[in-house]
Design a protein around this motif. Structure first.
Motif: not given
Length: 434
Positions: A76-81
């Motif tokens: 569930g990491e964000h797009d930035s990661a």
């Protein structure tokens, strides 16, 4: 090792520049190096070419990004990661490109300038062997320093050999010439001669390069080298020469020690039963042949009344012998009589898994009759083995056992050992239920 150091430096630099976070930095570092190991980018090689490895390097980088990015999505990491992961992998690939190419260039120069190569024996004095030897001499950047030829058939009359024709056996020549590589380039030898030569070189720890039949049809892969257009198949190194073999030896010692402690009550009870049934001695010692033909005393719990030494060394099978009492039958059926061999393992005479050891007289006899029976002794003998878990115990085919044992050596891995141990445990449990 220089390539590993180069990639570790590139990975650290990429992580510092992209700053994906220390958790993801650790995951990326392990994945980037691990996938490159799996892709054989750190393998030993003759042809030192950055461009030759470039497709494999690109594929490894893409696999690293795909694997780690998929993990990030699952967590569930964000797009930035995910972007940071992509940037890190891209930087790793770009930063490592120039140093990797430089390592290849410097290594090629060092081989030419300082003769940095492995001493090599060429098997075969036909046109193929002679051409390969001349190529090695003309192109030292491939890292092979040929020292001589061996061929059971004399070279054709008038053949101009660029190297001396060595006398003696291959085994003797490898030692005398301090050989690291053996090139199989026979043109008139039989398949049996080629296989025997490969096994001999294998047992002496030499790297084996062989020119395959119909070599014109072979395409490049991680296991195929090229020398002036000739494909040379690099055979797997001997099991005892691999780093994972030391893991096997460490596990052998650890598991044997633990088993001796845990099974000591059973061993004491079995010893008391042996004494009660037929007196002393409790242990039965018998000469067996182990690694490289060395003889060692194998230990067993005695399952029948004492016999003289001649019978011990020359009688093939004691199944059905009237001297075996009820206690002896139970010990043999459940394989409890084999447990003292854990001490042999702890001493280094044996391994948990390997070809079962045989008596010297039978080794001499079987080596005369059965193809490559002698080759079983390239690795230590085992408490259990692939032949045994496939039903080859007692009075069964020696040829089949030999075939299974040599298959085990050629395909050895820690996983194969674990598989054999699990199958052995299943067989012991089943036998104890009958």
């Amino acid at each position: 090792m220089l390539l590993v150091a180069t990639d570790l430096g590139a990975a650290l630099t990429a992580v510092l520049l992209a700053a994906p976070g220390w958790g993801w930095a650790l995951v990326l570092g392990v994945a980037m190096i691990g996938i490159r190991v799996a892709a054989r980018l750190y393998r030993r090689r003759l042809w030192l070419s950055y461009y030759h490895d470039l497709p494999r390097s690109i594929t490894s980088a893409a696999a690293t990004f795909g694997l780690v990015a998929a993990l990030a999505v699952v967590l569930g990491e964000h797009d930035s990661a995910i972007r940071a992961i992509g940037v890190t992998v891209g930087l790793f690939f770009l930063i490592g490109a120039l140093p990797r190419a430089a390592v290849f260039q410097i290594s090629r120069w060092a081989r030419r300038r300082f003769g940095r190569g492995e001493r090599t024996i060429v098997l075969g004095t036909g046109s193929l062997g002679v051409d390969l030897a001349r190529s090695m001499l003309d192109m030292p950047e491939f890292g092979l320093l040929p020292t001589g030829f061996i061929d059971p058939s004399p070279p054709a009359h008038g053949t101009d050999l660029p190297l001396p024709l060595l006398t003696g056996t291959l085994d003797e020549a490898i030692t005398a010439e301090r050989t690291g590589v053996v090139v199989l380039a026979y043109t008139n030898a039989t398949d049996a001669q080629i296989v025997d030569a490969a096994i001999t070189a294998h047992s002496r720890g030499a790297t084996i390069l062989t020119v395959p039949r119909m070599w014109e049809l072979y395409s490049d892969s991680a296991d195929i080298e090229r020398l002036r257009g000739y494909p040379l198949v690099r055979l797997a190194t001997a099991p005892t020469e691999r780093p994972s073999w030391w893991i096997k030896r460490g596990l052998d010692s650890l598991l044997a020690a633990i088993a001796l402690v845990l099974l000591s009550p059973m061993l004491v009870a079995a010893a008391i039963a042996v004494v009660a049934e037929s007196g002393r001695p409790i242990l039965f010692r018998q000469d067996r042949v182990g690694l490289d033909g060395r003889i060692f005393p194998l230990l067993k719990l005695r399952s029948m009344r004492p016999v003289d030494e001649v019978e011990s060394q020359t009688r093939w099978n004691i199944a059905g012998d009237p001297r075996i009492g009820p206690v002896g039958r139970v010990l043999r059926r459940t394989s409890i009589d084999e447990l003292p061999q854990l001490w042999n393992i702890l001493r280094g005479d044996m391994s948990l898994v390997g070809p079962r050891p045989e008596r010297p007289g039978f080794v001499a006899e079987f080596s005369q009759v059965h193809d490559r029976y002698w080759a079983r002794h390239r690795v230590p003998a085992g408490l259990t083995g692939l032949a045994q878990v496939n039903g080859l115990r007692g009075d069964t085919s020696i040829a089949d056992r030999c075939r299974y044992d040599n298959y085990y050596i050629a395909n050895w891995s820690l996983w194969l050992d674990l598989k054999i141990i699990l199958l052995t445990t299943r067989e012991v449990v089943r036998s104890g239920q009958h």
